[in-house]
Design a protein around this motif. Sequence first.
Motif, PDB file in Angstrom:
ATOM      1  N   TYR A 225      37.388  55.773  43.536  1.00  9.59           N
ATOM      2  CA  TYR A 225      38.065  55.795  42.786  1.00  9.59           C
ATOM      3  C   TYR A 225      38.329  54.188  43.287  1.00  9.59           C
ATOM      4  CZ  TYR A 225      42.299  55.794  39.934  1.00  9.59           C
ATOM      5  OH  TYR A 225      43.296  55.992  39.367  1.00  9.59           O
ATOM      6  N   PHE A 226      38.965  54.069  44.379  1.00  2.41           N
ATOM      7  CA  PHE A 226      38.860  52.694  44.587  1.00  2.41           C
ATOM      8  C   PHE A 226      38.301  51.954  43.905  1.00  2.41           C
ATOM      9  CE2 PHE A 226      39.386  49.060  47.415  1.00  2.41           C
ATOM     10  CZ  PHE A 226      40.550  49.030  47.577  1.00  2.41           C
ATOM     11  N   ARG A 227      36.701  52.195  44.485  1.00  2.00           N
ATOM     12  CA  ARG A 227      35.760  51.425  44.460  1.00  2.00           C
ATOM     13  C   ARG A 227      35.100  51.097  43.082  1.00  2.00           C
ATOM     14  NH1 ARG A 227      31.282  54.178  48.118  1.00  2.00           N
ATOM     15  NH2 ARG A 227      32.936  54.477  49.019  1.00  2.00           N
ATOM     16  N   GLU A 228      35.300  52.543  42.465  1.00  2.00           N
ATOM     17  CA  GLU A 228      35.481  52.030  40.509  1.00  2.00           C
ATOM     18  C   GLU A 228      36.798  51.077  40.467  1.00  2.00           C
ATOM     19  OE1 GLU A 228      37.143  55.036  37.197  1.00  2.00           O
ATOM     20  OE2 GLU A 228      35.919  55.683  38.444  1.00  2.00           O
ATOM     21  N   ALA A 229      38.040  50.993  41.210  1.00  4.01           N
ATOM     22  CA  ALA A 229      39.093  49.739  40.415  1.00  4.01           C
ATOM     23  C   ALA A 229      38.500  48.672  41.088  1.00  4.01           C
ATOM     24  CB  ALA A 229      40.674  51.099  41.035  1.00  4.01           C
ATOM     25  N   LYS A 230      38.295  48.621  42.191  1.00  6.62           N
ATOM     26  CA  LYS A 230      37.896  46.948  42.304  1.00  6.62           C
ATOM     27  C   LYS A 230      36.922  46.395  41.555  1.00  6.62           C
ATOM     28  CE  LYS A 230      36.317  44.213  45.849  1.00  6.62           C
ATOM     29  NZ  LYS A 230      35.890  44.596  47.277  1.00  6.62           N
ATOM     30  N   ALA A 231      36.301  46.962  40.908  1.00  5.18           N
ATOM     31  CA  ALA A 231      34.939  46.610  40.108  1.00  5.18           C
ATOM     32  C   ALA A 231      35.242  46.759  38.241  1.00  5.18           C
ATOM     33  CB  ALA A 231      33.377  47.614  39.674  1.00  5.18           C
ATOM     34  N   HIS A 232      36.077  47.870  37.954  1.00  5.21           N
ATOM     35  CA  HIS A 232      37.401  46.807  37.144  1.00  5.21           C
ATOM     36  C   HIS A 232      37.215  45.522  36.879  1.00  5.21           C
ATOM     37  CE1 HIS A 232      39.397  47.488  33.471  1.00  5.21           C
ATOM     38  NE2 HIS A 232      40.262  47.237  33.643  1.00  5.21           N
ATOM     39  N   PHE A 233      38.561  45.502  38.259  1.00  3.72           N
ATOM     40  CA  PHE A 233      39.127  44.272  39.097  1.00  3.72           C
ATOM     41  C   PHE A 233      38.937  42.837  38.666  1.00  3.72           C
ATOM     42  CE2 PHE A 233      41.498  41.372  41.029  1.00  3.72           C
ATOM     43  CZ  PHE A 233      42.576  41.114  40.769  1.00  3.72           C
ATOM     44  N   VAL A 234      37.633  43.414  38.896  1.00  5.23           N
ATOM     45  CA  VAL A 234      36.437  41.722  39.411  1.00  5.23           C
ATOM     46  C   VAL A 234      36.205  42.017  37.494  1.00  5.23           C
ATOM     47  CG1 VAL A 234      34.537  41.171  39.780  1.00  5.23           C
ATOM     48  CG2 VAL A 234      35.414  42.568  42.109  1.00  5.23           C
ATOM     49  N   ALA A 235      36.010  43.047  36.924  1.00  2.00           N
ATOM     50  CA  ALA A 235      35.100  42.751  35.884  1.00  2.00           C
ATOM     51  C   ALA A 235      36.323  42.131  34.669  1.00  2.00           C
ATOM     52  CB  ALA A 235      34.459  43.900  35.227  1.00  2.00           C
ATOM     53  N   SER A 236      37.244  42.433  35.283  1.00  5.58           N
ATOM     54  CA  SER A 236      38.110  42.058  34.271  1.00  5.58           C
ATOM     55  C   SER A 236      38.744  40.783  34.483  1.00  5.58           C
ATOM     56  CB  SER A 236      39.107  43.404  34.352  1.00  5.58           C
ATOM     57  OG  SER A 236      39.200  44.419  33.704  1.00  5.58           O
ATOM     58  N   HIS A 237      38.530  39.546  35.465  1.00  9.06           N
ATOM     59  CA  HIS A 237      38.921  38.532  35.918  1.00  9.06           C
ATOM     60  C   HIS A 237      38.087  37.588  35.982  1.00  9.06           C
ATOM     61  CE1 HIS A 237      41.711  41.395  36.926  1.00  9.06           C
ATOM     62  NE2 HIS A 237      43.016  40.445  36.648  1.00  9.06           N
ATOM     63  N   GLN A 238      37.487  37.135  35.138  1.00 10.99           N
ATOM     64  CA  GLN A 238      36.250  36.554  35.311  1.00 10.99           C
ATOM     65  C   GLN A 238      36.018  34.792  35.150  1.00 10.99           C
ATOM     66  OE1 GLN A 238      32.354  37.504  36.071  1.00 10.99           O
ATOM     67  NE2 GLN A 238      33.930  39.107  36.545  1.00 10.99           N
ATOM     68  N   HIS A 239      37.477  34.596  33.720  1.00 13.01           N
ATOM     69  CA  HIS A 239      37.387  33.332  33.423  1.00 13.01           C
ATOM     70  C   HIS A 239      38.038  32.628  34.712  1.00 13.01           C
ATOM     71  CE1 HIS A 239      39.521  29.961  31.521  1.00 13.01           C
ATOM     72  NE2 HIS A 239      38.915  30.385  30.607  1.00 13.01           N
ATOM     73  N   PRO A 240      38.046  31.067  35.302  1.00 10.90           N
ATOM     74  CA  PRO A 240      38.289  30.866  36.378  1.00 10.90           C
ATOM     75  C   PRO A 240      39.622  30.449  36.245  1.00 10.90           C
ATOM     76  CG  PRO A 240      35.852  29.524  35.496  1.00 10.90           C
ATOM     77  CD  PRO A 240      36.437  30.320  34.723  1.00 10.90           C
ATOM     78  N   ILE A 241      40.121  30.081  35.225  1.00  6.38           N
ATOM     79  CA  ILE A 241      41.748  29.508  35.537  1.00  6.38           C
ATOM     80  C   ILE A 241      42.317  31.347  35.630  1.00  6.38           C
ATOM     81  CG2 ILE A 241      43.764  29.273  34.248  1.00  6.38           C
ATOM     82  CD1 ILE A 241      42.143  27.072  32.580  1.00  6.38           C
ATOM     83  N   ASN A 242      42.275  31.953  34.737  1.00  8.08           N
ATOM     84  CA  ASN A 242      42.638  33.389  35.296  1.00  8.08           C
ATOM     85  C   ASN A 242      42.607  33.339  37.202  1.00  8.08           C
ATOM     86  OD1 ASN A 242      43.773  35.764  34.389  1.00  8.08           O
ATOM     87  ND2 ASN A 242      41.883  36.809  34.332  1.00  8.08           N
ATOM     88  N   GLN A 243      41.501  33.694  37.498  1.00  8.76           N
ATOM     89  CA  GLN A 243      41.221  34.011  38.843  1.00  8.76           C
ATOM     90  C   GLN A 243      42.085  32.969  39.558  1.00  8.76           C
ATOM     91  OE1 GLN A 243      37.037  32.799  39.470  1.00  8.76           O
ATOM     92  NE2 GLN A 243      36.382  34.932  38.529  1.00  8.76           N
ATOM     93  N   PHE A 244      42.619  31.484  39.281  1.00 11.79           N
ATOM     94  CA  PHE A 244      43.268  31.264  40.145  1.00 11.79           C
ATOM     95  C   PHE A 244      44.773  31.197  39.810  1.00 11.79           C
ATOM     96  CE2 PHE A 244      46.609  27.370  39.769  1.00 11.79           C
ATOM     97  CZ  PHE A 244      46.184  27.204  41.109  1.00 11.79           C
ATOM     98  N   LEU A 245      44.875  31.472  38.326  1.00 13.79           N
ATOM     99  CA  LEU A 245      45.930  32.700  38.398  1.00 13.79           C
ATOM    100  C   LEU A 245      46.606  33.677  39.460  1.00 13.79           C
ATOM    101  CD1 LEU A 245      47.204  31.980  34.360  1.00 13.79           C
ATOM    102  CD2 LEU A 245      48.118  30.510  37.055  1.00 13.79           C
ATOM    103  N   HIS A 246      45.439  34.664  39.471  1.00 17.18           N
ATOM    104  CA  HIS A 246      45.515  35.368  40.022  1.00 17.18           C
ATOM    105  C   HIS A 246      45.685  35.457  41.858  1.00 17.18           C
ATOM    106  CE1 HIS A 246      45.293  37.764  36.284  1.00 17.18           C
ATOM    107  NE2 HIS A 246      45.852  38.980  36.779  1.00 17.18           N
TER     108      HIS A 246
END
Length: 105
Positions: A3-24
């Motif tokens: 479940y944690f791995r699935e959540a991490k995969a979803h998290f990575v997929a939801s944060h693809q834009h470089p500016i959004n990554q920087f903000l996070h």
Amino acid sequence: MSYFREAKAHFVASHQHPINQFLHHLTNVLAIAAIVLLFYDWRLTIFCLVLTQVFALGGHAVFEKNEPAFMKYPVWITIPTSLIWSFENWFGLRHIWLYFKQKTA
């Protein structure tokens, strides 16, 4: 743990834009600062926590155009996932290091 791995995969997929990554990454630094500042002045802690939400939700609304991970997964899963992601990427410095490494090669 799946479940944690699935959540991490979803998290990575939801944060693809470089500016959004920087903000996070910035959000995670502010969250750590909020914990430290709790022993100094609780008002600074509140200020940092409010900023974390503004940056994180703003990044999703403006740059990613998707919902934050905590809409699908509980907060006690998304917060550690976010921190692990930032530590794995050296809080964004990994991308800068790889960029300059490619330039010199």
